[in-house]
Design a protein around this motif. Structure first.
Motif, PDB file in Angstrom:
ATOM      1  N   MET A   1      -7.711   6.730   0.806  1.00  0.00           N
ATOM      2  CA  MET A   1      -6.728   5.668   0.808  1.00  0.00           C
ATOM      3  C   MET A   1      -5.454   6.097   1.540  1.00  0.00           C
ATOM      4  O   MET A   1      -4.890   5.328   2.302  1.00  0.00           O
ATOM      5  CB  MET A   1      -6.431   5.275  -0.645  1.00  0.00           C
ATOM      6  N   THR A   2      -4.991   7.328   1.288  1.00  0.00           N
ATOM      7  CA  THR A   2      -3.750   7.779   1.915  1.00  0.00           C
ATOM      8  C   THR A   2      -3.894   7.942   3.424  1.00  0.00           C
ATOM      9  O   THR A   2      -2.898   7.867   4.146  1.00  0.00           O
ATOM     10  CB  THR A   2      -3.270   9.104   1.303  1.00  0.00           C
ATOM     11  N   ASP A   3      -5.114   8.161   3.893  1.00  0.00           N
ATOM     12  CA  ASP A   3      -5.334   8.270   5.345  1.00  0.00           C
ATOM     13  C   ASP A   3      -5.052   6.951   6.057  1.00  0.00           C
ATOM     14  O   ASP A   3      -4.740   6.928   7.241  1.00  0.00           O
ATOM     15  CB  ASP A   3      -6.777   8.693   5.644  1.00  0.00           C
ATOM     16  N   TYR A   4      -5.162   5.865   5.337  1.00  0.00           N
ATOM     17  CA  TYR A   4      -4.980   4.548   5.936  1.00  0.00           C
ATOM     18  C   TYR A   4      -3.599   3.958   5.670  1.00  0.00           C
ATOM     19  O   TYR A   4      -3.301   2.858   6.126  1.00  0.00           O
ATOM     20  CB  TYR A   4      -6.052   3.586   5.412  1.00  0.00           C
ATOM     21  N   LEU A   5      -2.760   4.669   4.928  1.00  0.00           N
ATOM     22  CA  LEU A   5      -1.466   4.126   4.527  1.00  0.00           C
ATOM     23  C   LEU A   5      -0.551   3.860   5.729  1.00  0.00           C
ATOM     24  O   LEU A   5      -0.027   2.751   5.872  1.00  0.00           O
ATOM     25  CB  LEU A   5      -0.777   5.071   3.539  1.00  0.00           C
ATOM     26  N   ILE A   6      -0.358   4.826   6.596  1.00  0.00           N
ATOM     27  CA  ILE A   6       0.529   4.655   7.761  1.00  0.00           C
ATOM     28  C   ILE A   6      -0.004   3.559   8.694  1.00  0.00           C
ATOM     29  O   ILE A   6       0.760   2.666   9.088  1.00  0.00           O
ATOM     30  CB  ILE A   6       0.725   5.986   8.518  1.00  0.00           C
ATOM     31  N   PRO A   7      -1.293   3.592   9.053  1.00  0.00           N
ATOM     32  CA  PRO A   7      -1.784   2.497   9.900  1.00  0.00           C
ATOM     33  C   PRO A   7      -1.632   1.124   9.242  1.00  0.00           C
ATOM     34  O   PRO A   7      -1.321   0.142   9.926  1.00  0.00           O
ATOM     35  CB  PRO A   7      -3.266   2.829  10.120  1.00  0.00           C
ATOM     36  N   MET A   8      -1.817   1.050   7.918  1.00  0.00           N
ATOM     37  CA  MET A   8      -1.659  -0.231   7.232  1.00  0.00           C
ATOM     38  C   MET A   8      -0.199  -0.695   7.272  1.00  0.00           C
ATOM     39  O   MET A   8       0.068  -1.885   7.463  1.00  0.00           O
ATOM     40  CB  MET A   8      -2.149  -0.124   5.785  1.00  0.00           C
ATOM     41  N   ILE A   9       0.740   0.226   7.115  1.00  0.00           N
ATOM     42  CA  ILE A   9       2.159  -0.129   7.181  1.00  0.00           C
ATOM     43  C   ILE A   9       2.506  -0.619   8.586  1.00  0.00           C
ATOM     44  O   ILE A   9       3.202  -1.624   8.746  1.00  0.00           O
ATOM     45  CB  ILE A   9       3.041   1.065   6.768  1.00  0.00           C
TER      46      ILE A   9
END
Length: 164
Positions: free
Chosen positions: A1-9
């Motif tokens: 989940m944390t791997d996708y946090l920056i791209p999601m933001i």
């Protein structure tokens, strides 16, 4: 989940800017430029503070102060109270040492963990934020912040004693 946090933001920010019909790339560049300007303003203060803390530790003054105040801090059960407002890394080292000595599930280990989480490296925070805002006089800020740290330490000890 944390791997996708920056791209999601970034995706969310882009979607919001597209919804407002703004250029998300230029807004991102403006934000980056503003961050670099802030870094330019803060960097000298940060370097000076980190150098002063390292000189304080390397000179032996911290150890001398620790020996001088050890009777007082032995009553509290931790040197963490003295170190935390000055240096986060030194506070983590003291906390780790306490947890290795007494155990993470001991009252001292739990109190150290709560103290680390409920207080701040006051001198670092004041110097960085005041340096960024070009405020040179701390006047009442430093005593109030140190009092807040003391309240945080007392509340941490009381909370651990109450709940554990």
């Amino acid at each position: 989940m944390t791997d996708y946090l920056i791209p999601m933001i970034l995706l969310l920010a882009s979607a919001v800017s597209l919804g407002k019909k703004e250029n998300s790339y230029s807004l991102l560049l403006e934000g980056g430029a503003e961050g670099l300007r802030l870094l330019k303003d803060i960097l000298p203060t940060l370097v000076l503070l980190l150098t002063a803390v390292e000189l304080f530790r390397s000179s032996g003054a911290a150890e001398l102060l620790q020996r001088f105040l050890s009777p007082f801090f032995s009553l509290l059960g931790a040197l963490l109270v003295l170190v935390r407002p000055i240096s986060g890394s030194a506070a983590l080292a003291v906390g780790t040492s306490l947890m290795q000595t007494y155990g993470v599930n001991s009252q001292i280990g739990r109190t150290a963990a709560v103290m680390l989480g409920s207080t701040e490296t006051t001198f670092y925070t004041i110097s960085v934020y005041f340096g960024a805002a070009n405020i040179r006089r701390t006047r009442y800020t430093l005593p109030a912040a140190l009092f807040a740290d003391l309240v945080g330490f007392a509340a941490a000890a009381w909370t651990v004693k109450l709940f554990f």
